[in-house]
Design an enzyme around this catalytic site. Structure first.
Site, short mmCIF file in Angstrom:
data_model
loop_
_atom_site.label_atom_id
_atom_site.label_comp_id
_atom_site.label_asym_id
_atom_site.label_seq_id
_atom_site.Cartn_x
_atom_site.Cartn_y
_atom_site.Cartn_z
N LYS A 95 -21.55 -9.70 40.14
CA LYS A 95 -21.06 -10.80 39.33
C LYS A 95 -21.17 -12.10 40.14
O LYS A 95 -20.71 -12.16 41.29
CB LYS A 95 -19.59 -10.58 38.95
CG LYS A 95 -19.36 -9.57 37.84
CD LYS A 95 -17.88 -9.46 37.53
CE LYS A 95 -17.63 -8.71 36.23
NZ LYS A 95 -18.09 -7.33 36.29
N ASP A 129 -24.84 -9.77 36.84
CA ASP A 129 -24.00 -9.38 35.72
C ASP A 129 -23.57 -10.63 34.97
O ASP A 129 -23.56 -11.74 35.52
CB ASP A 129 -22.78 -8.61 36.23
CG ASP A 129 -22.18 -7.70 35.17
OD1 ASP A 129 -22.63 -7.75 34.01
OD2 ASP A 129 -21.26 -6.93 35.50
N MET A 130 -23.21 -10.45 33.69
CA MET A 130 -22.76 -11.59 32.89
C MET A 130 -21.27 -11.45 32.64
O MET A 130 -20.76 -10.37 32.34
CB MET A 130 -23.51 -11.66 31.56
CG MET A 130 -23.20 -12.90 30.76
SD MET A 130 -23.63 -14.46 31.59
CE MET A 130 -25.42 -14.45 31.44
N GLN A 158 -25.70 -10.86 26.54
CA GLN A 158 -24.75 -10.23 25.63
C GLN A 158 -25.15 -10.48 24.17
O GLN A 158 -25.30 -11.63 23.74
CB GLN A 158 -23.36 -10.79 25.90
CG GLN A 158 -22.89 -10.53 27.33
CD GLN A 158 -21.81 -11.50 27.78
OE1 GLN A 158 -21.79 -12.66 27.39
NE2 GLN A 158 -20.91 -11.03 28.63
N ARG A 179 -30.99 -6.97 31.08
CA ARG A 179 -30.08 -5.88 30.71
C ARG A 179 -29.27 -6.38 29.51
O ARG A 179 -28.45 -7.29 29.65
CB ARG A 179 -29.15 -5.51 31.87
CG ARG A 179 -28.19 -4.37 31.52
CD ARG A 179 -27.42 -3.87 32.75
NE ARG A 179 -26.72 -2.63 32.45
CZ ARG A 179 -25.41 -2.56 32.21
NH1 ARG A 179 -24.67 -3.65 32.26
NH2 ARG A 179 -24.86 -1.39 31.93
N ARG A 288 -13.47 -1.78 29.51
CA ARG A 288 -14.15 -0.56 29.09
C ARG A 288 -13.37 0.12 27.96
O ARG A 288 -13.96 0.64 27.02
CB ARG A 288 -14.30 0.41 30.27
CG ARG A 288 -15.10 -0.09 31.44
CD ARG A 288 -16.55 -0.39 31.17
NE ARG A 288 -16.82 -1.59 30.44
CZ ARG A 288 -16.78 -2.82 30.96
NH1 ARG A 288 -16.44 -3.01 32.21
NH2 ARG A 288 -17.10 -3.86 30.21
#
Length: 305
Positions: A95, A129-130, A158, A179, A288
């Site tokens: 991140k 990472d976003m 995203q 990704r 999550r």
């Protein structure tokens, strides 16, 4: 339920207290093999034996001071060395706020370039990472700079953000590594789709369009979802245009839909498992649980004796 767990993720009082509880520590083991680098690398061994690649991230975000970033960068450099020494087919993801994005954009870029240089020398990719939407634009700016200097770098986008189609088009000239995930933060309707069906439709449309428009180009696309039906839909739509399932990767979290990960690998999909570790797991774990109702059931069962 999603909103409740996202509120839990942001709540500082809960963040300081819930991780101390034994049943919380027991439940989180459903989604991560442990808190140490050794735990993460050991978990990769049966995956690699099944032809499943791995992606590692040390949990943490939003440094309180920029001088903490040097230790984070050093940790990732050590992680890359350990991946190579273990003979694992792995990559790393970080991140940007772990490397000081909140404090100094240029300093964050310097730390990212340092890790990217080490990853490149080892033949690995570094992934950005976003995080929440406040970080979308600076993270993309960082990636544009980094990709120009270090081709073996990727970025997470995203599908619930309305801007993502334009972001993909913006990055296309770089032949990027993407990704694609649905998104796990609590974003306002003005900038993000909040209906699950709309998010899924956006995910499929973005993936198929990126694959077809980038045909023959040296791009990478990782489908960061545990929705196997969605993966198979994208595979079918891509196949209808002559694009095989080896043109993209299926990227799932450690401990979630494990049987499906092995099944997809046997079926010829390129599968990569994201293995998270570290002691700063609380906000990540709450997101999550918010992502998918089934995760809550898994967590409750994990708490039982």
């Amino acid at each position: 339920m999603r909103s409740v767990f996202l509120w839990f993720a942001r709540n500082q009082w809960l963040k300081e207290r819930l991780p101390r509880l034994w049943f919380m520590r027991r439940a989180v083991r459903r989604f991560m093999p442990g808190e140490t680098m050794d735990d993460a690398l050991h978990a990769a061994e049966p995956l690699q034996a099944a032809g499943i690649r791995t992606l590692y991230t040390r949990l943490g975000e939003n440094l309180s001071a920029l001088d903490e970033a040097d230790a984070v960068a050093a940790h990732y450099e050590q992680l890359i060395e350990r991946i190579v020494a273990a003979g694992l087919d792995g990559e790393v993801s970080v991140k940007p706020t772990q490397l000081g994005l909140d404090h100094d954009l240029d300093a964050c870029h310097t730390f990212l370039a340092r890790i990217a240089t080490r990853a490149e020398a080892a033949g690995l990719y570094l992934w950005l990472d976003m995080e929440g939407s406040a970080y979308t634009e600076p993270t993309i700016e960082l990636y544009e700079r980094l990709r120009a200097e270090h081709p073996r770098t990727g970025i997470c986008l995203q599908s619930y953000l309305r801007r993502t189609a334009a972001d993909l088009e913006r990055l296309r000239p770089l032949d990027p590594a993407i990704r694609l995930v649905k998104g796990a933060y609590d974003e306002p309707e003005q900038i993000a789709w909040r209906d699950r069906r709309a998010v899924d439709a956006s995910f499929a449309a973005l993936a198929v369009e990126f694959l077809t428009a980038s045909r023959g180009r040296p791009i990478r696309l990782g489908l960061g979802t545990h929705d196997v039906a969605l993966v198979e839909l994208i595979s079918e739509q891509a196949a209808a245009t002559g694009i095989g399932r080896d043109a993209f990767e299926v990227q799932m979290l450690y401990g979630i839909r494990t049987r499906e990960q092995y099944r997809l690998a046997r079926a010829g999909y390129r599968v990569q498992t994201l293995i998270a570790y570290g002691d700063a797991w609380y906000p990540w774990y709450m997101r999550r649980l918010a992502e998918r109702p089934a995760n809550v059931a898994f967590a409750i069962r994990s708490m039982l004796p």
